[in-house]
Every structure is written in C-alpha cells, then in structure tokens.
Design an enzyme around this catalytic site. Structure first.
Site: not given
Length: 255
Positions: A46, A11-12
């Site tokens: 996302g 995830d970022m």
C-alpha cells in the site's frame, strides 16, 4: 530445480518488514535463495513507490512492483507500466467526510502524501492515487465505511484494524498481481501471495497459494490456505522454506 511457484508477492508492513520496519538478515537470505532459484519476488504494498523502493534496492530486486494497493504497477523499479487515478470529485467527498467527523486522514497524490495537518482540501491540480482514514473509534469507523460504500466507485480495504484505505473501484493487489503475471508470462496458480491485512485479502484468495502471517487480521487468516509465523519471527523465510523449496523438491521427485 524449477519451483512450482514462480512468483512470490510480498506485502511489506506487517509482512516483509518486522515491527522495527526492517527486513531481517534471515529473511533477506531466504529471499536471495528464492531469487537465485528463478523465483520472481514482487513487492506488493500500500506504500507509495518512493517509500517501497529502498527495500527493493536492499534486496537487489529488478522485478515488477505493485504500489499504492495496486494503483501503480511497475514493470521494473522506475519503469511505470500502469497507473490508475482516482476521480477528484470522490477525493473531495472523502475529504469532506473526514472534516465533518474530525477523522484523521491522508491522501496520496502522484507527488506527495497529504495529511490532515498539512492539506487545505484543495483537490485541483493534483493526480490522486489513494485516500485513507484512521480512527480507533469502531462505531465511527463503521459509520464512515457505510457512507463510503454508498458513494460507489471505491475499492475499500485496510492496512490495519483501525484504518480504511480507498482506491478506485477494481484497483487492488490481486488485479496488480494479475498484470504482473502477464508481464512475466505466468499464471495466478503459480503465485504465492503473502499478507496480513484486508488490502491483501483479494490477492490471498486468488493466488495459487494464499499465505497469512501469524499476526494477520482474523479474516485474512480464515481465507488463507496456510498461516505462517509472524513478521517478527521471519514468517517470509518460513514461506520460502516450506512452500517454495519443499514444493519444488516434491515436483522434481514426482517426475
């Protein structure tokens, strides 16, 4: 040295990136060590592709990417493998819900991010990937969640405690990672998935090793196999040191 884990899905926001939206030199260094050891590093975010790409380029990654919570899977940067679009009728309904209660909202189309202050609600002529809401009113957000659940056909998660993120039903990061595994010829048991929010939960639950950041939401920490340092304390570097290289050394030593 062959690592037990072959894919590191990151995830970022709140995970790979610190609160200043940068990847620290220490984290960059350890990601490069993992790549050099033959581990595939996959951004699983996302964010839209255009927002994630600069970080992939900074890390020199040519591996698959998962963007918009799994609505897009990329075989490599700029090479789309699969895209899942949202029913425009559902987008219209979600827009109407936001307007009814004056909730801040945004929507990702293929071409742009539309927000409450720059979108007239016209859903025609666009291809939709994701819809989102933000409110710090817990009661209002819960009421909205119940309405969305009643609509059906939606995958509902979040990327912070104050928002809701909506993708087509069945579209999430875990499904995206499974597709990446097929592209790379590996199994989910060989995946380390790392994140901090509910849009990471399915991936953390289904990966060989599910890792929650120290700053992760409570539910994510409860479901993870391990919890590491926060995104401001190089938690990703810890993941690589402790669970990729240590596991690799252990597997070599056991032969």
């Amino acid at each position: 040295m062959i690592a037990k884990y072959r894919l590191l899905a990151l995830d970022m926001d709140g995970t790979l990136l610190n609160d200043e939206q940068i990847i620290t030199p220490t984290t960059v260094e350890w990601i490069q060590k993992a790549v050099n050891a033959g581990v595939h590093v996959c951004l699983s975010t996302g964010r839209a592709f255009v927002s994630a790409l600069p970080y992939a380029e900074q890390l020199g990654l040519e591996t698959p990417m998962i963007t918009v919570n799994g609505s897009e899977v990329w075989r490599a940067p700029h090479e789309i493998y699969r895209r899942s679009l949202m029913d425009p009728k559902l987008v219209q309904e979600m827009y109407d819900l936001a307007k009814a209660d004056d909730i801040w909202f945004w929507a990702y189309s293929l071409d742009e991010v539309l927000k409450q202050d720059n979108w007239d609600g016209d859903v025609t002529g666009r291809e939709w990937l994701k819809f989102g809401y933000h409110t710090e009113d817990d009661e209002l957000r819960h009421k909205l969640l119940l309405r969305l659940q009643d609509m059906g056909g939606l995958e509902i998660t979040n990327s912070s405690p104050h928002n809701l993120e909506i993708n087509p039903l069945g579209v999430n990061k875990a499904a995206g990672i499974k597709e990446v595994c097929k592209l790379l010829g590996i199994e989910m048991s060989q995946v380390v998935a790392v994140g901090d929010s509910l849009n990471d939960l399915a991936a953390i639950q289904q990966a060989g090793l599910g890792v929650a950041m120290g700053n992760a939401q409570k539910t994510v920490k409860q479901e993870a196999d391990v919890v590491v340092a926060t995104n401001n304390q190089d938690g990703i570097a810890e993941v690589i040191q402790k669970y990729i290289f240590t596991e690799a050394a252990a597997s070599v030593g056991s032969k």
